[in-house]
Design a protein around this motif. Structure first.
Motif, short mmCIF file in Angstrom:
data_model
loop_
_atom_site.label_atom_id
_atom_site.label_comp_id
_atom_site.label_asym_id
_atom_site.label_seq_id
_atom_site.Cartn_x
_atom_site.Cartn_y
_atom_site.Cartn_z
N ASP A 103 -38.62 47.72 52.87
CA ASP A 103 -38.86 49.80 52.32
C ASP A 103 -40.54 49.55 52.42
OD1 ASP A 103 -36.40 50.49 51.39
OD2 ASP A 103 -35.88 48.95 49.96
N ASP A 104 -41.32 48.65 52.14
CA ASP A 104 -42.69 47.99 52.21
C ASP A 104 -43.33 49.70 52.91
OD1 ASP A 104 -42.49 46.36 49.89
OD2 ASP A 104 -44.19 45.21 51.55
N ARG A 105 -43.07 49.65 54.48
CA ARG A 105 -43.18 50.38 54.81
C ARG A 105 -43.00 51.71 54.84
NH1 ARG A 105 -40.88 54.86 57.98
NH2 ARG A 105 -39.30 53.36 58.02
N ARG A 106 -42.38 52.09 54.40
CA ARG A 106 -41.62 53.37 53.55
C ARG A 106 -42.79 53.38 52.34
NH1 ARG A 106 -37.52 51.23 55.06
NH2 ARG A 106 -36.11 52.30 56.70
N GLU A 107 -42.52 52.38 51.69
CA GLU A 107 -44.04 52.32 50.16
C GLU A 107 -45.21 52.96 50.66
OE1 GLU A 107 -45.76 53.14 46.54
OE2 GLU A 107 -44.12 53.93 47.35
#
Length: 256
Positions: free
Chosen positions: A237-241
């Protein structure tokens, strides 16, 4: 007064050596407290750690030779286990660690710095592994960490002569990572830790793991390690954020 203090600064924790009267000489008691402090970091929100000294004159002068003078052979072996746990606890911190070094960082003191991912030292710093001058071999990881950092020749020079190296030469030889003006090592190390902590914890953890594991293998295997790290980060999810924050021109709020 404890020999080691753990300070919680939010995203950056600080492990402070606090045996000032003895220049932070590594006693069995200090080593046990250091292990506990390093392990306690896991219970904080920290994404980076600063390893510092409360002594304005020194980082750590190495093992407490006065204490060792009273040890039996059995006592040495018992202390050895305590020391190995302490160095391992720093080396295996779950988040990146930055050493803030000033004054003398000798023997086990310099090895503690070597256990960190990065070393910031000020112009007063003097580093070295003088153990052979006392009939001892570096035992906190120095014979393994220093050649990985600075190469065989530099490591052999320091370890086999036991000489002390001042800050400017230490920077030139790669014994430290950043050289800063006198009395600014703590500030500079904290700023560096802040920069690390501001990034994606998932990406930082995977990148750090790839660097460390890759050191012990050949290039082809290292590239496979990197690929695994990339895949772990790309599906998090860090990459999406991170992408959303870039598009929206704001700071990321990392899910972690």
């Amino acid at each position: 007064m404890p020999d080691v203090v753990l300070l919680d600064h939010g995203l950056v924790a600080e492990i402070r050596l606090n045996r000032v009267a003895a220049r932070n000489a590594l006693s069995s008691a200090l080593a046990e407290e250091l292990t506990a402090a390093a392990e306690a970091v896991r219970g904080t929100a920290a994404r980076a750690v600063v390893l510092s000294s409360a002594d304005p004159a020194a980082f750590c002068v190495g093992a407490d030779l006065k204490e060792r003078g009273g040890l039996t052979d059995a006592g040495f072996m018992a202390q050895r286990l305590v020391f190995r746990r302490a160095f391992a606890a720093v080396r295996e911190l779950a988040v990146p660690a930055v050493a803030a070094v000033h004054g003398h960082a000798l023997g086990g003191g310099y090895e503690l710095a070597l256990c960190c991912d990065l070393i910031v030292a000020d112009e007063t710093a003097v580093v070295g592994l003088p153990e052979v001058r006392f009939g001892i071999v570096p035992g906190g990881g120095g014979t393994q960490l220093l050649p990985r950092r600075a190469g065989y020749g530099v490591a052999a020079d320091l370890i086999l002569t036991g000489r002390h190296v001042r800050a400017a030469e230490a920077a030139r030889l790669g014994l430290i990572d950043r050289l800063v003006p006198a009395r600014t090592d703590h500030e500079a190390a904290t700023e560096l830790a802040d920069q690390i902590a501001a990034n994606s914890p998932v990406a930082v953890a995977n990148a750090r793991n790839a660097i460390r594991r890759g050191l012990d293998t050949d290039l082809a295997a290292g590239l496979d390690i990197e690929d695994s790290a990339w895949r772990a980060a790309i599906f998090a999810d860090d990459r999406r954020e991170g992408v959303r924050a870039f598009i929206e021109r704001r700071r990321p709020d990392w899910p972690g």
